[in-house]
Design a protein around this motif. Structure first.
Motif, mmCIF file in Angstrom:
data_model
loop_
_atom_site.group_PDB
_atom_site.id
_atom_site.type_symbol
_atom_site.label_atom_id
_atom_site.label_comp_id
_atom_site.label_asym_id
_atom_site.label_seq_id
_atom_site.Cartn_x
_atom_site.Cartn_y
_atom_site.Cartn_z
ATOM 1 N N GLU A 1 -5.970 -1.002 -7.282
ATOM 2 C CA GLU A 1 -4.652 -1.199 -6.663
ATOM 3 C C GLU A 1 -4.705 -2.261 -5.577
ATOM 4 O O GLU A 1 -3.832 -3.127 -5.489
ATOM 5 C CB GLU A 1 -4.144 0.127 -6.083
ATOM 6 N N LEU A 2 -5.736 -2.218 -4.743
ATOM 7 C CA LEU A 2 -5.862 -3.193 -3.657
ATOM 8 C C LEU A 2 -6.041 -4.607 -4.212
ATOM 9 O O LEU A 2 -5.420 -5.563 -3.733
ATOM 10 C CB LEU A 2 -7.040 -2.807 -2.766
ATOM 11 N N LYS A 3 -6.851 -4.760 -5.242
ATOM 12 C CA LYS A 3 -7.020 -6.073 -5.874
ATOM 13 C C LYS A 3 -5.691 -6.567 -6.443
ATOM 14 O O LYS A 3 -5.333 -7.730 -6.292
ATOM 15 C CB LYS A 3 -8.073 -6.001 -6.977
ATOM 16 N N SER A 4 -4.963 -5.670 -7.086
ATOM 17 C CA SER A 4 -3.671 -6.042 -7.676
ATOM 18 C C SER A 4 -2.681 -6.491 -6.605
ATOM 19 O O SER A 4 -1.962 -7.483 -6.786
ATOM 20 C CB SER A 4 -3.107 -4.849 -8.443
ATOM 21 N N ILE A 5 -2.647 -5.776 -5.481
ATOM 22 C CA ILE A 5 -1.741 -6.132 -4.382
ATOM 23 C C ILE A 5 -2.033 -7.553 -3.907
ATOM 24 O O ILE A 5 -1.119 -8.365 -3.719
ATOM 25 C CB ILE A 5 -1.879 -5.125 -3.219
ATOM 26 N N ALA B 1 -8.245 3.072 -6.123
ATOM 27 C CA ALA B 1 -7.897 2.378 -4.878
ATOM 28 C C ALA B 1 -8.332 0.921 -4.949
ATOM 29 O O ALA B 1 -7.592 0.019 -4.547
ATOM 30 C CB ALA B 1 -8.538 3.077 -3.685
ATOM 31 N N ALA B 2 -9.525 0.674 -5.465
ATOM 32 C CA ALA B 2 -10.030 -0.703 -5.579
ATOM 33 C C ALA B 2 -9.136 -1.525 -6.505
ATOM 34 O O ALA B 2 -8.754 -2.656 -6.169
ATOM 35 C CB ALA B 2 -11.462 -0.696 -6.090
ATOM 36 N N VAL C 1 0.848 -1.202 0.000
ATOM 37 C CA VAL C 1 0.000 0.000 0.000
ATOM 38 C C VAL C 1 0.881 1.247 0.000
ATOM 39 O O VAL C 1 0.598 2.226 -0.700
ATOM 40 C CB VAL C 1 -0.982 -0.017 1.199
ATOM 41 N N LYS C 2 1.980 1.213 0.762
ATOM 42 C CA LYS C 2 2.905 2.353 0.805
ATOM 43 C C LYS C 2 3.551 2.609 -0.555
ATOM 44 O O LYS C 2 3.927 3.744 -0.860
ATOM 45 C CB LYS C 2 3.997 2.114 1.844
ATOM 46 N N LYS C 3 3.704 1.575 -1.385
ATOM 47 C CA LYS C 3 4.330 1.704 -2.704
ATOM 48 C C LYS C 3 3.350 2.197 -3.770
ATOM 49 O O LYS C 3 3.762 2.523 -4.876
ATOM 50 C CB LYS C 3 4.887 0.350 -3.162
ATOM 51 N N ALA C 4 2.067 2.239 -3.437
ATOM 52 C CA ALA C 4 1.049 2.652 -4.411
ATOM 53 C C ALA C 4 1.290 4.101 -4.833
ATOM 54 O O ALA C 4 1.871 4.890 -4.078
ATOM 55 C CB ALA C 4 -0.340 2.508 -3.795
ATOM 56 N N GLY D 1 -7.929 9.699 1.876
ATOM 57 C CA GLY D 1 -9.332 9.935 2.196
ATOM 58 C C GLY D 1 -10.126 8.699 2.567
ATOM 59 O O GLY D 1 -11.304 8.790 2.879
ATOM 60 N N ILE D 2 -9.498 7.527 2.532
ATOM 61 C CA ILE D 2 -10.202 6.298 2.912
ATOM 62 C C ILE D 2 -10.004 6.108 4.413
ATOM 63 O O ILE D 2 -8.890 5.899 4.871
ATOM 64 C CB ILE D 2 -9.674 5.068 2.134
#
Length: 96
Positions: free
Chosen positions: A65-69, A62-63, A22-25, A32-33
């Protein structure tokens, strides 16, 4: 299930992996989340994460990126039933 799936190093290591990714995103992706986000996913018989879905609505960047992670995370030791690997459903809560 005889044995739950396990991330190498345990649950704490999985959370550390998510946190580091998440820090690398790209900057601003998760700004804001503030709510807790629940993510459903499957750990298949080979230990790969698939079928990632978010229970909470998030901005599309955000969605994605989170799925990709989650989809690119290192393999888990799959769950087992009767000594054989099986796919298992997981829910992960994340607080940003």
């Amino acid at each position: 299930m005889d044995k739950q799936p396990e991330f190498e190093g345990g649950y704490e290591q999985f959370i550390l992996y998510i946190s580091e990714e998440v820090k690398k995103a790209p900057e601003g992706t998760f700004d804001g989340i503030e709510d807790k986000v629940f993510i459903d996913f499957i750990i298949d018989k080979e230990g790969s994460v698939s079928h990632v879905s978010l229970k909470n609505p998030l901005p599309s960047g955000a969605a994605k990126e989170l799925k990709s992670i989650l989809e690119k995370c290192p393999a888990w030791a799959p769950g087992q039933m009767n000594g054989k690997p099986v796919a298992s459903f997981q829910t992960l809560p994340i607080k940003f």
